[in-house]
Design a protein around this motif. Structure first.
Motif, PDB file in Angstrom:
ATOM      1  N   CYS A  32      -2.475   2.700 -10.027  1.00 58.73           N
ATOM      2  CA  CYS A  32      -2.996   3.409  -8.405  1.00 58.73           C
ATOM      3  C   CYS A  32      -2.691   1.964  -7.279  1.00 58.73           C
ATOM      4  O   CYS A  32      -3.886   2.145  -6.077  1.00 58.73           O
ATOM      5  CB  CYS A  32      -4.472   3.284  -8.559  1.00 58.73           C
ATOM      6  SG  CYS A  32      -6.061   1.665  -9.332  1.00 58.73           S
ATOM      7  N   GLN A  57      -3.729   5.521  -2.693  1.00 60.88           N
ATOM      8  CA  GLN A  57      -4.577   4.121  -1.866  1.00 60.88           C
ATOM      9  C   GLN A  57      -5.218   4.297  -3.020  1.00 60.88           C
ATOM     10  O   GLN A  57      -5.484   4.968  -3.992  1.00 60.88           O
ATOM     11  CB  GLN A  57      -5.684   5.055  -1.368  1.00 60.88           C
ATOM     12  CG  GLN A  57      -5.303   5.925  -0.106  1.00 60.88           C
ATOM     13  CD  GLN A  57      -4.084   4.409   0.948  1.00 60.88           C
ATOM     14  OE1 GLN A  57      -5.048   3.356   1.548  1.00 60.88           O
ATOM     15  NE2 GLN A  57      -3.010   4.455   1.331  1.00 60.88           N
ATOM     16  N   ASP A  97      -8.427   0.490   7.631  1.00 60.72           N
ATOM     17  CA  ASP A  97      -8.348   1.719   7.018  1.00 60.72           C
ATOM     18  C   ASP A  97      -6.795   0.838   6.579  1.00 60.72           C
ATOM     19  O   ASP A  97      -5.744   0.622   7.135  1.00 60.72           O
ATOM     20  CB  ASP A  97      -7.560   2.869   8.651  1.00 60.72           C
ATOM     21  CG  ASP A  97      -7.272   4.154   7.509  1.00 60.72           C
ATOM     22  OD1 ASP A  97      -7.216   4.406   6.183  1.00 60.72           O
ATOM     23  OD2 ASP A  97      -6.753   5.044   8.309  1.00 60.72           O
ATOM     24  N   LEU A  98      -6.681   1.453   5.202  1.00 55.57           N
ATOM     25  CA  LEU A  98      -5.543   1.000   4.622  1.00 55.57           C
ATOM     26  C   LEU A  98      -4.628   1.746   4.332  1.00 55.57           C
ATOM     27  O   LEU A  98      -3.315   1.245   4.328  1.00 55.57           O
ATOM     28  CB  LEU A  98      -5.872   0.518   3.147  1.00 55.57           C
ATOM     29  CG  LEU A  98      -6.641  -0.386   2.757  1.00 55.57           C
ATOM     30  CD1 LEU A  98      -7.376  -0.862   0.555  1.00 55.57           C
ATOM     31  CD2 LEU A  98      -5.653  -1.686   3.028  1.00 55.57           C
ATOM     32  N   ARG A  99      -4.533   2.583   5.192  1.00 52.16           N
ATOM     33  CA  ARG A  99      -4.112   3.567   5.406  1.00 52.16           C
ATOM     34  C   ARG A  99      -2.294   3.186   6.569  1.00 52.16           C
ATOM     35  O   ARG A  99      -1.802   3.655   6.454  1.00 52.16           O
ATOM     36  CB  ARG A  99      -3.333   5.061   5.921  1.00 52.16           C
ATOM     37  CG  ARG A  99      -4.386   6.531   4.812  1.00 52.16           C
ATOM     38  CD  ARG A  99      -5.184   7.165   5.206  1.00 52.16           C
ATOM     39  NE  ARG A  99      -5.915   7.135   5.853  1.00 52.16           N
ATOM     40  CZ  ARG A  99      -6.945   7.854   5.827  1.00 52.16           C
ATOM     41  NH1 ARG A  99      -7.288   9.011   5.191  1.00 52.16           N
ATOM     42  NH2 ARG A  99      -8.438   7.392   6.648  1.00 52.16           N
ATOM     43  N   ARG A 149       1.393   4.844   0.784  1.00 56.77           N
ATOM     44  CA  ARG A 149      -0.392   5.699   1.599  1.00 56.77           C
ATOM     45  C   ARG A 149      -0.291   7.070   0.764  1.00 56.77           C
ATOM     46  O   ARG A 149      -1.809   7.539   1.439  1.00 56.77           O
ATOM     47  CB  ARG A 149       0.520   6.123   2.913  1.00 56.77           C
ATOM     48  CG  ARG A 149       0.963   4.450   3.816  1.00 56.77           C
ATOM     49  CD  ARG A 149       1.926   5.936   4.683  1.00 56.77           C
ATOM     50  NE  ARG A 149       2.532   4.723   5.810  1.00 56.77           N
ATOM     51  CZ  ARG A 149       1.841   3.803   6.320  1.00 56.77           C
ATOM     52  NH1 ARG A 149       0.572   3.936   6.892  1.00 56.77           N
ATOM     53  NH2 ARG A 149       2.291   3.429   7.461  1.00 56.77           N
ATOM     54  N   VAL A 158       1.099  -1.130  -0.158  1.00 60.77           N
ATOM     55  CA  VAL A 158       0.091   0.074   0.130  1.00 60.77           C
ATOM     56  C   VAL A 158       1.232   1.307   0.150  1.00 60.77           C
ATOM     57  O   VAL A 158       1.815   1.156   0.670  1.00 60.77           O
ATOM     58  CB  VAL A 158      -1.389  -0.224   1.300  1.00 60.77           C
ATOM     59  CG1 VAL A 158      -1.643   1.107   1.346  1.00 60.77           C
ATOM     60  CG2 VAL A 158      -1.398  -1.047   1.180  1.00 60.77           C
TER      61      VAL A 158
END
Length: 104
Positions: A83, A33, A61-63, A30, A28
């Motif tokens: 992406c 996303q 929360d993928l962050r 940041r 991922v």
């Protein structure tokens, strides 16, 4: 020197980067996303090496995650190298293709 984060999963213990590579997870970014359907089932790993085997994209929360992958059989994720939702370096998802065509 910083100690390597170890992940325990499926009866094995391995370094975090090895785990991500072994399970072919998407890292991922940041700042970019991935675009996921809210009901997509994911396997995720966070910065502490904690693995969540079955969660929905709208539940995490993928962050806060280092990497994810769709659980086998899911088709909600469109491949895209722009992406961050694909391992294939030659495919763009529909949203990124549209952005390129319309200059967004």
């Amino acid at each position: 020197m910083m100690a390597a984060i170890m992940v325990q999963h499926g009866g094995f213990t391995m370094p975090l980067d090895t785990f991500i590579d072994a399970y072919r997870m998407v890292r991922v970014d940041r700042f970019a996303q991935p675009k996921l359907a809210g009901d997509a089932r994911l396997m995720t790993v966070d910065t502490g090496g904690i693995v969540c085997n079955h969660c929905r994209a709208n539940q995490v929360d993928l962050r806060d995650m280092l990497a994810f992958r769709l659980i086998d059989g899911q088709q909600e994720l469109q491949p895209c190298f722009d992406c961050g939702t694909s391992l294939d370096e030659g495919e763009l998802c529909e949203n990124c293709t549209d952005d390129l065509e319309y200059g967004a």
